[in-house]
Design an enzyme around this catalytic site. Structure first.
Site, PDB file in Angstrom:
ATOM      1  N   THR A  28       0.785  -1.328   0.011  1.00 26.06           N
ATOM      2  CA  THR A  28       0.056   0.044   0.184  1.00 26.06           C
ATOM      3  C   THR A  28       0.830   1.164   0.119  1.00 26.06           C
ATOM      4  OG1 THR A  28      -1.547  -0.870   1.173  1.00 26.06           O
ATOM      5  CG2 THR A  28      -1.837   1.323   1.203  1.00 26.06           C
ATOM      6  N   GLY A  84       6.154  -0.785  -0.264  1.00 25.74           N
ATOM      7  CA  GLY A  84       6.846   0.489   0.252  1.00 25.74           C
ATOM      8  C   GLY A  84       7.568   0.263   1.788  1.00 25.74           C
ATOM      9  N   ALA A  85       7.940   1.229   2.164  1.00 22.56           N
ATOM     10  CA  ALA A  85       8.304   1.418   3.610  1.00 22.56           C
ATOM     11  C   ALA A  85       8.375   2.882   4.034  1.00 22.56           C
ATOM     12  CB  ALA A  85       9.658   0.520   3.914  1.00 22.56           C
ATOM     13  N   LYS A  96       6.907   0.380   9.212  1.00 23.17           N
ATOM     14  CA  LYS A  96       5.681   0.647   8.123  1.00 23.17           C
ATOM     15  C   LYS A  96       4.472   1.038   8.711  1.00 23.17           C
ATOM     16  CE  LYS A  96       5.206  -2.432   4.763  1.00 23.17           C
ATOM     17  NZ  LYS A  96       4.695  -1.315   3.907  1.00 23.17           N
ATOM     18  N   GLY A  97       3.455   1.243   7.927  1.00 19.38           N
ATOM     19  CA  GLY A  97       2.104   1.438   8.679  1.00 19.38           C
ATOM     20  C   GLY A  97       1.698   3.149   8.269  1.00 19.38           C
ATOM     21  N   GLY A  98       2.524   3.821   7.696  1.00 18.79           N
ATOM     22  CA  GLY A  98       2.163   5.169   7.611  1.00 18.79           C
ATOM     23  C   GLY A  98       0.866   5.368   6.994  1.00 18.79           C
ATOM     24  N   GLY A  99       0.570   4.338   5.906  1.00 19.10           N
ATOM     25  CA  GLY A  99      -0.558   4.435   5.276  1.00 19.10           C
ATOM     26  C   GLY A  99      -1.697   3.520   6.065  1.00 19.10           C
ATOM     27  N   GLU A 105      -0.574  -5.701   5.479  1.00 19.40           N
ATOM     28  CA  GLU A 105       0.831  -5.761   5.011  1.00 19.40           C
ATOM     29  C   GLU A 105       1.779  -7.009   5.641  1.00 19.40           C
ATOM     30  OE1 GLU A 105       1.356  -1.100   3.485  1.00 19.40           O
ATOM     31  OE2 GLU A 105       1.875  -1.544   5.300  1.00 19.40           O
ATOM     32  N   LYS A 123      14.411   7.181   2.405  1.00 23.06           N
ATOM     33  CA  LYS A 123      13.618   6.213   3.610  1.00 23.06           C
ATOM     34  C   LYS A 123      14.723   5.348   4.362  1.00 23.06           C
ATOM     35  CE  LYS A 123       9.148   7.044   2.487  1.00 23.06           C
ATOM     36  NZ  LYS A 123       8.392   6.112   1.578  1.00 23.06           N
TER      37      LYS A 123
END
Ligand code: 5RP
Length: 232
Positions: A28, A84-85, A96-99, A105, A123
């Protein structure tokens, strides 16, 4: 050179790993979307693949190329997941998990033979923690959970501000799984392995944004192209 072009450079390298007939996990975010845009141009290849997605957002985006994602339960294993990351350390640890898609994921990553991460070069970090660590919790007692998390962080000499993620209208962000997200502003994290264990022992925590010992390769996009960084 824009950040977007760097993301495209990373995505191009990951695309070369996709072979006809593979089962592919789709992450994502904006970098994964660049990967999907490139895959969308490979009309013959994309018809031979099967897909699982880590979010409703990705599932919807992929549909514009007639890429239809199946339920994760349809797969015992995925050949590859491309994602992504938010931060990747030189040791291959990630946040991860900004989105907000961290749980799904992590599920995709857990059943993938190859877990390929695509990032622009901003990043890559020396240590994790400048990016706030997301923690997905049940939609239940966020304040008590924050207090328990504070204790866990204190044991590792961290005193982060922990904020419930909200939308622009101040309502709580609800993940695809119906859960809440807490963002922990930690600063430098010296030992993510121990901290992850401690955090994930708290009953209300579903998972944290620490993705450790999971990556197969990271493709880092920069001005010149992309570089592959391998992890065991
Ligand atoms: C979503 C994620 C994303 O992979 C991460 O936030 C990176 O997103 P982007 O590619 O837009 O920078 O973990 O939960």
């Amino acid at each position: 050179m824009t950040t977007q072009q760097k993301k495209i450079n990373a995505a191009k390298m990951a695309l070369k790993r996709i072979r006809p007939g593979m089962c592919v996990g789709l992450g994502t975010g904006s970098t994964t979307n660049e990967f999907i845009n490139l895959l969308g141009q490979e009309k013959q290849l994309l018809k031979t693949l099967r897909y699982a997605s880590s979010s409703i957002q990705t599932e919807t985006f992929a549909k514009k190329y007639s890429i239809i994602c199946e339920d994760i339960d349809q797969f015992n294993q995925l050949d590859v997941t491309v994602d992504g990351a938010d931060e990747v350390s030189r040791q291959g640890e990630m946040i991860k998990g900004g989105g907000g898609a961290l749980l799904r994921e992590k599920m995709l990553a857990s059943i993938s033979k190859d877990y390929l991460i695509i990032v622009d070069d901003t990043k890559m970090v020396d240590y994790l923690g400048d990016f706030p660590l997301p923690i997905e919790i049940m939609n239940f007692s966020p304040n008590t959970t924050i207090n328990l998390l504070k204790k866990a962080f204190k044991a590792y000499h961290l005193d982060p501000e922990i904020i419930l993620r909200v939308n622009s209208d101040s309502s709580s962000v609800i993940t695809d799984g119906g859960n809440l997200i807490l963002d922990c502003h930690c600063g430098q994290i010296l030992d993510p392995n121990l901290l992850k264990k401690k955090i994930e022992e708290i009953p209300n925590v579903i998972t944290s944004g620490f993705f450790l010992n999971m990556i197969s390769s990271v493709f880092v996009g920069d001005e010149k192209g992309s570089t592959e960084v391998f992890f065991e």
